[in-house]
Design a protein around this motif. Structure first.
Motif, PDB file in Angstrom:
ATOM      1  N   GLU A 169       0.913  -1.199  -0.207  1.00 47.64           N
ATOM      2  CA  GLU A 169       0.063   0.132   0.037  1.00 47.64           C
ATOM      3  C   GLU A 169       0.841   1.247   0.048  1.00 47.64           C
ATOM      4  O   GLU A 169       0.574   2.254  -0.684  1.00 47.64           O
ATOM      5  CB  GLU A 169      -1.103   0.078   1.279  1.00 47.64           C
ATOM      6  N   LYS A 170       1.806   1.365   0.709  1.00 54.49           N
ATOM      7  CA  LYS A 170       2.777   2.428   0.763  1.00 54.49           C
ATOM      8  C   LYS A 170       3.789   2.700  -0.181  1.00 54.49           C
ATOM      9  O   LYS A 170       4.248   3.813  -0.586  1.00 54.49           O
ATOM     10  CB  LYS A 170       3.296   2.510   2.259  1.00 54.49           C
ATOM     11  N   GLU A 171       4.282   1.653  -0.817  1.00 45.06           N
ATOM     12  CA  GLU A 171       5.307   1.826  -1.522  1.00 45.06           C
ATOM     13  C   GLU A 171       4.916   1.291  -3.085  1.00 45.06           C
ATOM     14  O   GLU A 171       5.279   1.760  -4.077  1.00 45.06           O
ATOM     15  CB  GLU A 171       6.650   1.130  -1.056  1.00 45.06           C
ATOM     16  N   VAL A 172       4.511  -0.133  -3.284  1.00 42.52           N
ATOM     17  CA  VAL A 172       4.166  -0.768  -4.309  1.00 42.52           C
ATOM     18  C   VAL A 172       3.057  -0.232  -5.432  1.00 42.52           C
ATOM     19  O   VAL A 172       3.445   0.493  -6.265  1.00 42.52           O
ATOM     20  CB  VAL A 172       4.039  -2.336  -4.339  1.00 42.52           C
ATOM     21  N   ILE A 173       1.957  -0.109  -4.711  1.00 43.04           N
ATOM     22  CA  ILE A 173       0.772   0.854  -5.468  1.00 43.04           C
ATOM     23  C   ILE A 173       1.224   2.136  -5.915  1.00 43.04           C
ATOM     24  O   ILE A 173       0.807   2.431  -7.059  1.00 43.04           O
ATOM     25  CB  ILE A 173      -0.568   0.787  -4.768  1.00 43.04           C
ATOM     26  N   PRO A 174       1.912   3.207  -5.143  1.00 37.54           N
ATOM     27  CA  PRO A 174       2.301   4.393  -5.603  1.00 37.54           C
ATOM     28  C   PRO A 174       3.352   4.185  -7.093  1.00 37.54           C
ATOM     29  O   PRO A 174       2.985   4.813  -7.909  1.00 37.54           O
ATOM     30  CB  PRO A 174       2.889   4.982  -4.514  1.00 37.54           C
ATOM     31  N   LYS A 175       4.078   3.131  -6.794  1.00 38.72           N
ATOM     32  CA  LYS A 175       5.065   3.113  -8.006  1.00 38.72           C
ATOM     33  C   LYS A 175       4.134   2.520  -9.337  1.00 38.72           C
ATOM     34  O   LYS A 175       4.361   2.975 -10.245  1.00 38.72           O
ATOM     35  CB  LYS A 175       5.997   2.132  -7.752  1.00 38.72           C
ATOM     36  N   ALA A 189       1.656 -17.953  -5.124  1.00 45.03           N
ATOM     37  CA  ALA A 189       0.657 -17.136  -4.074  1.00 45.03           C
ATOM     38  C   ALA A 189       0.934 -15.763  -3.901  1.00 45.03           C
ATOM     39  O   ALA A 189       0.468 -15.030  -3.699  1.00 45.03           O
ATOM     40  CB  ALA A 189       0.406 -18.131  -2.997  1.00 45.03           C
ATOM     41  N   GLN A 190       2.349 -15.794  -3.837  1.00 46.22           N
ATOM     42  CA  GLN A 190       2.994 -14.225  -3.375  1.00 46.22           C
ATOM     43  C   GLN A 190       2.759 -13.497  -4.233  1.00 46.22           C
ATOM     44  O   GLN A 190       2.478 -12.141  -3.888  1.00 46.22           O
ATOM     45  CB  GLN A 190       4.623 -14.722  -3.045  1.00 46.22           C
ATOM     46  N   LEU A 191       3.220 -13.524  -5.526  1.00 44.00           N
ATOM     47  CA  LEU A 191       2.772 -12.788  -6.760  1.00 44.00           C
ATOM     48  C   LEU A 191       1.042 -12.351  -6.936  1.00 44.00           C
ATOM     49  O   LEU A 191       0.385 -11.337  -6.772  1.00 44.00           O
ATOM     50  CB  LEU A 191       3.009 -13.079  -8.163  1.00 44.00           C
ATOM     51  N   LYS A 192       0.236 -13.480  -6.666  1.00 45.21           N
ATOM     52  CA  LYS A 192      -1.098 -13.272  -6.733  1.00 45.21           C
ATOM     53  C   LYS A 192      -1.711 -12.442  -5.494  1.00 45.21           C
ATOM     54  O   LYS A 192      -2.585 -11.868  -5.859  1.00 45.21           O
ATOM     55  CB  LYS A 192      -1.731 -14.799  -6.656  1.00 45.21           C
ATOM     56  N   ALA A 193      -0.991 -12.685  -4.381  1.00 39.65           N
ATOM     57  CA  ALA A 193      -1.559 -12.006  -3.354  1.00 39.65           C
ATOM     58  C   ALA A 193      -1.325 -10.346  -3.578  1.00 39.65           C
ATOM     59  O   ALA A 193      -2.349  -9.567  -3.376  1.00 39.65           O
ATOM     60  CB  ALA A 193      -0.701 -12.121  -1.838  1.00 39.65           C
ATOM     61  N   VAL A 194      -0.135 -10.015  -4.152  1.00 40.83           N
ATOM     62  CA  VAL A 194      -0.130  -8.625  -4.597  1.00 40.83           C
ATOM     63  C   VAL A 194      -1.045  -8.286  -5.796  1.00 40.83           C
ATOM     64  O   VAL A 194      -1.510  -7.151  -5.712  1.00 40.83           O
ATOM     65  CB  VAL A 194       1.437  -8.246  -5.112  1.00 40.83           C
ATOM     66  N   ILE A 195      -1.168  -9.132  -6.761  1.00 37.86           N
ATOM     67  CA  ILE A 195      -2.171  -8.766  -7.859  1.00 37.86           C
ATOM     68  C   ILE A 195      -3.552  -8.339  -7.215  1.00 37.86           C
ATOM     69  O   ILE A 195      -4.341  -7.432  -7.649  1.00 37.86           O
ATOM     70  CB  ILE A 195      -2.334  -9.750  -8.956  1.00 37.86           C
ATOM     71  N   ASP A 196      -4.057  -9.505  -6.318  1.00 36.83           N
ATOM     72  CA  ASP A 196      -5.206  -9.191  -5.616  1.00 36.83           C
ATOM     73  C   ASP A 196      -5.344  -7.925  -5.242  1.00 36.83           C
ATOM     74  O   ASP A 196      -6.375  -7.469  -5.082  1.00 36.83           O
ATOM     75  CB  ASP A 196      -5.362 -10.251  -4.777  1.00 36.83           C
ATOM     76  N   ARG A 197      -4.330  -7.299  -4.606  1.00 39.16           N
ATOM     77  CA  ARG A 197      -4.451  -5.972  -4.041  1.00 39.16           C
ATOM     78  C   ARG A 197      -4.544  -4.900  -5.103  1.00 39.16           C
ATOM     79  O   ARG A 197      -4.893  -3.894  -4.811  1.00 39.16           O
ATOM     80  CB  ARG A 197      -3.033  -5.561  -3.381  1.00 39.16           C
ATOM     81  N   PHE A 198      -4.479  -5.014  -6.431  1.00 42.97           N
ATOM     82  CA  PHE A 198      -4.800  -4.103  -7.463  1.00 42.97           C
ATOM     83  C   PHE A 198      -6.300  -3.790  -7.430  1.00 42.97           C
ATOM     84  O   PHE A 198      -6.583  -2.410  -8.032  1.00 42.97           O
ATOM     85  CB  PHE A 198      -4.495  -4.657  -8.965  1.00 42.97           C
ATOM     86  N   TYR A 199      -7.168  -4.593  -6.949  1.00 35.98           N
ATOM     87  CA  TYR A 199      -8.459  -4.427  -7.031  1.00 35.98           C
ATOM     88  C   TYR A 199      -9.032  -3.000  -6.754  1.00 35.98           C
ATOM     89  O   TYR A 199      -9.746  -2.334  -7.563  1.00 35.98           O
ATOM     90  CB  TYR A 199      -9.204  -5.356  -6.156  1.00 35.98           C
ATOM     91  N   ASP A 200      -8.455  -2.322  -5.542  1.00 30.59           N
ATOM     92  CA  ASP A 200      -9.038  -1.025  -5.165  1.00 30.59           C
ATOM     93  C   ASP A 200      -8.579   0.120  -6.046  1.00 30.59           C
ATOM     94  O   ASP A 200      -8.949   1.144  -5.981  1.00 30.59           O
ATOM     95  CB  ASP A 200      -8.661  -0.686  -3.795  1.00 30.59           C
ATOM     96  N   TYR A 201      -7.660  -0.208  -6.997  1.00 30.86           N
ATOM     97  CA  TYR A 201      -7.064   0.547  -7.845  1.00 30.86           C
ATOM     98  C   TYR A 201      -7.398   0.396  -9.398  1.00 30.86           C
ATOM     99  O   TYR A 201      -6.560   0.924 -10.237  1.00 30.86           O
ATOM    100  CB  TYR A 201      -5.711   0.881  -7.697  1.00 30.86           C
ATOM    101  N   ASN A 202      -8.044  -0.357  -9.702  1.00 26.32           N
ATOM    102  CA  ASN A 202      -8.426  -0.823 -11.140  1.00 26.32           C
ATOM    103  C   ASN A 202      -8.577   0.346 -12.011  1.00 26.32           C
ATOM    104  O   ASN A 202      -7.969   0.403 -13.229  1.00 26.32           O
ATOM    105  CB  ASN A 202      -9.553  -1.726 -11.285  1.00 26.32           C
ATOM    106  N   HIS A 203      -9.248   1.200 -11.767  1.00 22.69           N
ATOM    107  CA  HIS A 203      -9.624   2.372 -12.654  1.00 22.69           C
ATOM    108  C   HIS A 203      -8.165   3.227 -12.883  1.00 22.69           C
ATOM    109  O   HIS A 203      -7.989   3.731 -14.178  1.00 22.69           O
ATOM    110  CB  HIS A 203     -10.721   3.354 -12.294  1.00 22.69           C
ATOM    111  N   GLU A 204      -7.551   3.319 -11.733  1.00 21.69           N
ATOM    112  CA  GLU A 204      -6.404   4.264 -11.643  1.00 21.69           C
ATOM    113  C   GLU A 204      -5.183   3.394 -12.488  1.00 21.69           C
ATOM    114  O   GLU A 204      -4.354   3.912 -13.108  1.00 21.69           O
ATOM    115  CB  GLU A 204      -5.896   4.676 -10.399  1.00 21.69           C
TER     116      GLU A 204
END
Length: 182
Positions: A70-76, A96-111
């Motif tokens: 949330e603090k570093e990866v998503i802004p990048k 699973a480790q990569l999939k867990a990060v990809i799943d976090r994209f959901y809140d930012y789909n439009h951006e």
């Protein structure tokens, strides 16, 4: 200058998929692009990238203050022109480790829409064993509205000579990414 984010999932420091990522990163850096890399599989408990629910079964748990995604990866990712996803093959799917990060994209789909994407995978299986992942990645790119620049599926990655050919292709792909993709 192209902004590139590389996300890997392998928990093996010198594993086959990380060799692909390393070679791609070397090539992309040689062309003076701006690169950020997050190795999800190599994160420990001090930098979790997933929600740990085992402490409160049945209850949602808030994202911890030290959440690096949330603090570093998503802004990048939001700033990136090109997203590079790198996984090893685990039971005919992404790890699973990569999939867990990809799943976090959901809140930012439009951006996150309208980016370019590279996907690389290494596994001990055959090209046919990777078919489910190919479908998954194409559905993901469609949903995110990401244009796939290229894909590398390094099958039989236990074979060092064969893996080196795929790694060389990853390096050349990294070297070839310039402003023409934007």
């Amino acid at each position: 200058m192209t902004k590139v984010v590389i996300l890997t999932g392998s928990p093996h420091f010198n594993g086959a998929s990380n060799k692909l990522a390393d070679k791609f990163e070397k090539g992309i850096r040689e062309t003076e692009n701006k690169v950020y890399r997050y190795d999800a599989g190599l994160q420990g408990e001090s930098a979790p990238h997933f929600l740990q629910l085992e402490h409160a079964p049945g209850m949602e748990v808030g994202i911890p203050d030290n959440d690096i995604v949330e603090k570093e990866v998503i802004p990048k990712l939001l700033e990136a022109d090109i997203v590079v996803l790198v996984s090893s093959l685990y039971y005919f799917g992404l790890n699973a480790q990569l999939k867990a990060v990809i799943d976090r994209f959901y809140d930012y789909n439009h951006e996150l829409k309208d980016k370019k994407m590279v996907f690389m995978m290494a596994g001990y299986g055959t090209q046919e064993d990777m078919d489910a992942v190919k479908l998954h990645i194409h559905k993901l790119s469609d949903d995110m509205r990401w244009q796939i620049i290229d894909e590398i599926y390094a099958d039989d990655s236990w074979n060092d000579q064969k893996l080196e050919k795929f790694a060389q292709k990853a390096y050349e792909l990294g070297r070839s990414i310039k402003e023409i993709y934007l």
